[in-house]
Design a protein around this motif. Structure first.
Motif, PDB file in Angstrom:
ATOM      1  N   ASP A  15       8.916   5.488  12.947  1.00 43.98           N
ATOM      2  CA  ASP A  15       8.435   6.054  11.870  1.00 43.98           C
ATOM      3  C   ASP A  15       8.827   5.486  10.665  1.00 43.98           C
ATOM      4  O   ASP A  15       8.320   5.500   9.340  1.00 43.98           O
ATOM      5  CB  ASP A  15       8.501   7.481  11.296  1.00 43.98           C
ATOM      6  CG  ASP A  15       9.764   8.128  11.426  1.00 43.98           C
ATOM      7  OD1 ASP A  15      10.812   7.191  11.777  1.00 43.98           O
ATOM      8  OD2 ASP A  15      10.200   9.160  10.867  1.00 43.98           O
ATOM      9  N   SER A  65       5.901  -0.540  10.346  1.00 47.62           N
ATOM     10  CA  SER A  65       4.270  -0.727  10.553  1.00 47.62           C
ATOM     11  C   SER A  65       3.761  -1.786  10.398  1.00 47.62           C
ATOM     12  O   SER A  65       4.819  -2.945  10.531  1.00 47.62           O
ATOM     13  CB  SER A  65       3.645   0.043   8.973  1.00 47.62           C
ATOM     14  OG  SER A  65       3.795  -0.956   8.172  1.00 47.62           O
ATOM     15  N   ASN A  79      -0.185  -0.777  15.657  1.00 43.94           N
ATOM     16  CA  ASN A  79       1.185  -0.273  15.298  1.00 43.94           C
ATOM     17  C   ASN A  79       1.231   0.376  16.582  1.00 43.94           C
ATOM     18  O   ASN A  79       2.408   0.497  17.165  1.00 43.94           O
ATOM     19  CB  ASN A  79       1.132   0.646  14.175  1.00 43.94           C
ATOM     20  CG  ASN A  79       2.667   0.815  13.778  1.00 43.94           C
ATOM     21  OD1 ASN A  79       3.709  -0.187  13.768  1.00 43.94           O
ATOM     22  ND2 ASN A  79       3.074   1.920  13.644  1.00 43.94           N
ATOM     23  N   ASP A  89       5.713   4.847   0.965  1.00 45.41           N
ATOM     24  CA  ASP A  89       6.330   6.067   1.365  1.00 45.41           C
ATOM     25  C   ASP A  89       7.366   5.563   2.637  1.00 45.41           C
ATOM     26  O   ASP A  89       8.393   6.319   2.541  1.00 45.41           O
ATOM     27  CB  ASP A  89       5.100   6.933   2.312  1.00 45.41           C
ATOM     28  CG  ASP A  89       4.379   7.404   1.196  1.00 45.41           C
ATOM     29  OD1 ASP A  89       4.621   7.243  -0.071  1.00 45.41           O
ATOM     30  OD2 ASP A  89       3.334   7.618   1.348  1.00 45.41           O
ATOM     31  N   ILE A  90       7.239   4.632   3.578  1.00 47.51           N
ATOM     32  CA  ILE A  90       8.129   4.482   4.420  1.00 47.51           C
ATOM     33  C   ILE A  90       9.412   3.781   3.797  1.00 47.51           C
ATOM     34  O   ILE A  90      10.553   4.259   4.177  1.00 47.51           O
ATOM     35  CB  ILE A  90       7.381   3.087   5.499  1.00 47.51           C
ATOM     36  CG1 ILE A  90       6.405   3.903   6.224  1.00 47.51           C
ATOM     37  CG2 ILE A  90       8.737   2.451   6.132  1.00 47.51           C
ATOM     38  CD1 ILE A  90       5.682   2.783   7.242  1.00 47.51           C
ATOM     39  N   GLY A 120      -4.750   3.557  13.796  1.00 54.09           N
ATOM     40  CA  GLY A 120      -3.619   2.737  13.621  1.00 54.09           C
ATOM     41  C   GLY A 120      -3.061   2.145  14.962  1.00 54.09           C
ATOM     42  O   GLY A 120      -1.975   2.124  15.346  1.00 54.09           O
ATOM     43  N   ASP A 156       0.857  -1.220   0.180  1.00 53.46           N
ATOM     44  CA  ASP A 156       0.094  -0.116   0.202  1.00 53.46           C
ATOM     45  C   ASP A 156       0.942   1.178  -0.058  1.00 53.46           C
ATOM     46  O   ASP A 156       2.110   1.211   0.097  1.00 53.46           O
ATOM     47  CB  ASP A 156      -1.033  -0.067   1.474  1.00 53.46           C
ATOM     48  CG  ASP A 156      -0.249  -0.075   2.574  1.00 53.46           C
ATOM     49  OD1 ASP A 156       0.900   0.416   2.455  1.00 53.46           O
ATOM     50  OD2 ASP A 156      -1.040  -0.408   3.657  1.00 53.46           O
ATOM     51  N   GLN A 157       0.100   2.417  -0.255  1.00 47.37           N
ATOM     52  CA  GLN A 157       0.763   3.731  -0.143  1.00 47.37           C
ATOM     53  C   GLN A 157       1.697   3.861   0.889  1.00 47.37           C
ATOM     54  O   GLN A 157       2.909   4.488   0.853  1.00 47.37           O
ATOM     55  CB  GLN A 157       0.032   4.813  -0.423  1.00 47.37           C
ATOM     56  CG  GLN A 157       0.866   6.199  -0.883  1.00 47.37           C
ATOM     57  CD  GLN A 157       1.694   5.991  -2.354  1.00 47.37           C
ATOM     58  OE1 GLN A 157       1.432   5.448  -3.202  1.00 47.37           O
ATOM     59  NE2 GLN A 157       2.786   6.393  -2.139  1.00 47.37           N
ATOM     60  N   GLU A 158       1.086   3.580   2.172  1.00 42.38           N
ATOM     61  CA  GLU A 158       1.896   3.819   3.657  1.00 42.38           C
ATOM     62  C   GLU A 158       3.366   3.185   3.451  1.00 42.38           C
ATOM     63  O   GLU A 158       4.379   3.904   3.806  1.00 42.38           O
ATOM     64  CB  GLU A 158       1.102   3.396   4.808  1.00 42.38           C
ATOM     65  CG  GLU A 158       1.939   3.708   5.813  1.00 42.38           C
ATOM     66  CD  GLU A 158       1.252   3.170   7.308  1.00 42.38           C
ATOM     67  OE1 GLU A 158       1.501   3.432   8.423  1.00 42.38           O
ATOM     68  OE2 GLU A 158       0.280   2.179   7.014  1.00 42.38           O
TER      69      GLU A 158
END
Length: 244
Positions: free
Chosen positions: A197, A200, A214, A67-68, A211, A62-64
Motif C-alpha cells: 500500500d 503505485s 499495479n 496520500d501514499i 488499477g 495526484d491525490q493518490e
C-alpha cells in the motif's frame, strides 16, 4: 526484542498455474541489525502543503500519490527510525553518461515528451525532495540514472557495508524503478518485502478502472521476487520492538 516480526504475503502457483493455491502469509523475522528501509524515487516537490510549479505531464502529483507519501511512507520512515533501521533513498539524477545519442534518453523523449538532458538539469522541482519526505542527514542517498537502483550505482556496496540482508521497500513505481530494483535485489540475494500500500504505478486507459497495472505488479513481486506487507503491519511490528 532484536527483530521485527512482520507478516509477509506471497502467492503460490502450485500445484498448477491453472489451479493455484493463491496467497499465503509467513511470519518473517527481520533482524534490526540486517534490515533497511529502501525508498525508491519518492522525490518531486509536489508533496508539501504549498503547491509546486513545474510538475506536469508524467511528473504531475495526484491525490493518490500524495496520500501514499504523506499518510503511509512518512509514518513508515518514522517507525523505522524509531527502532534504528537505516533508511536508504534512491533518486534519479542527470548523469554525465547521458548524451543526445543515449537510447534511454531518446525512449523517454518519444514516449513521454521528457528530454532528461534539459528537464532533469538541476535545479528542478522534478527531482527535488519535498520537505515532508526529504532525506535526513544520517540517511543514505544513492543517485541512479536508469530504472534499477543497482545499475551502475553504489547501492549494493552501501547495503552490504551496513550488513543489510533484508530490504523493506516503498516508493514508485511498482513496475519500473521500484519493480526492476527489487528484481535486481533478488539477484543479489536480498530478501525483499514490499509494502504494497506504499507503491503505485501509472495506469493505462485500459487498466485505470480497477488499477490493474499495479495489481499485476504486486502479484509479480509476490510470485517472482519476495513478499509484500502493509504500512500498518510494519508500523505495528516496529511498535512492538520499541515497546519491548
Amino acid at each position: 526484542m532484536t527483530a521485527l516480526r512482520l507478516p509477509g504475503r506471497y502467492y503460490r502457483l502450485k500445484p498448477t498455474i491453472a489451479d493455484p493455491l493463491g496467497h499465503a502469509v509467513e511470519e518473517l523475522e527481520l533482524g534490526l541489525d540486517d534490515t533497511a528501509l529502501l525508498l525508491v524515487d519518492v522525490y518531486g516537490a509536489g508533496f508539501d502543503d504549498e503547491p509546486a510549479d513545474g510538475l506536469d505531464g508524467i511528473y504531475a502529483v495526484d491525490q493518490e500519490m500524495r496520500d501514499i507519501v504523506r499518510d503511509r511512507i512518512r509514518p513508515v520512515k518514522d517507525a523505522a527510525r524509531a527502532v534504528g533501521l537505516p533508511t536508504v533513498y534512491l533518486t534519479n539524477y542527470l548523469s554525465p553518461g547521458i548524451d543526445e545519442g543515449n537510447e534511454w534518453r531518446n525512449l523517454s523523449l518519444r514516449v513521454t515528451g521528457v528530454d532528461v538532458l534539459t528537464d532533469w538539469k538541476p535545479p528542478t522541482p522534478i527531482l527535488e525532495h519535498s520537505k515532508v519526505i526529504a532525506p535526513d542527514d544520517d540517511d543514505v542517498l544513492v543517485r541512479k540514472q536508469y530504472y534499477s537502483g543497482f545499475h551502475e550505482t553504489e547501492l549494493d556496496s552501501a547495503l552490504r557495508n551496513r550488513g543489510v540482508r533484508n530490504l523493506v521497500v516503498v516508493g514508485f513505481d511498482s513496475r519500473l524503478c521500484l519493480g526492476t530494483t527489487v528484481v535486481d535485489a533478488l539477484y543479489r540475494n536480498y530478501r525483499v518485502i514490499v509494502l504494497r500500500d506504499c507503491v503505485s504505478t501509472f495506469e493505462w486507459p485500459e487498466t485505470r478502472e480497477g488499477g490493474w497495472a499495479n495489481f499485476v505488479a504486486i502479484r509479480h513481486i509476490e510470485c517472482n521476487v519476495g513478499y509484500t506487507s502493509t504500512a500498518e503491519d510494519f508500523r505495528a511490528a516496529c511498535a512492538t520492538v520499541d515497546a519491548g
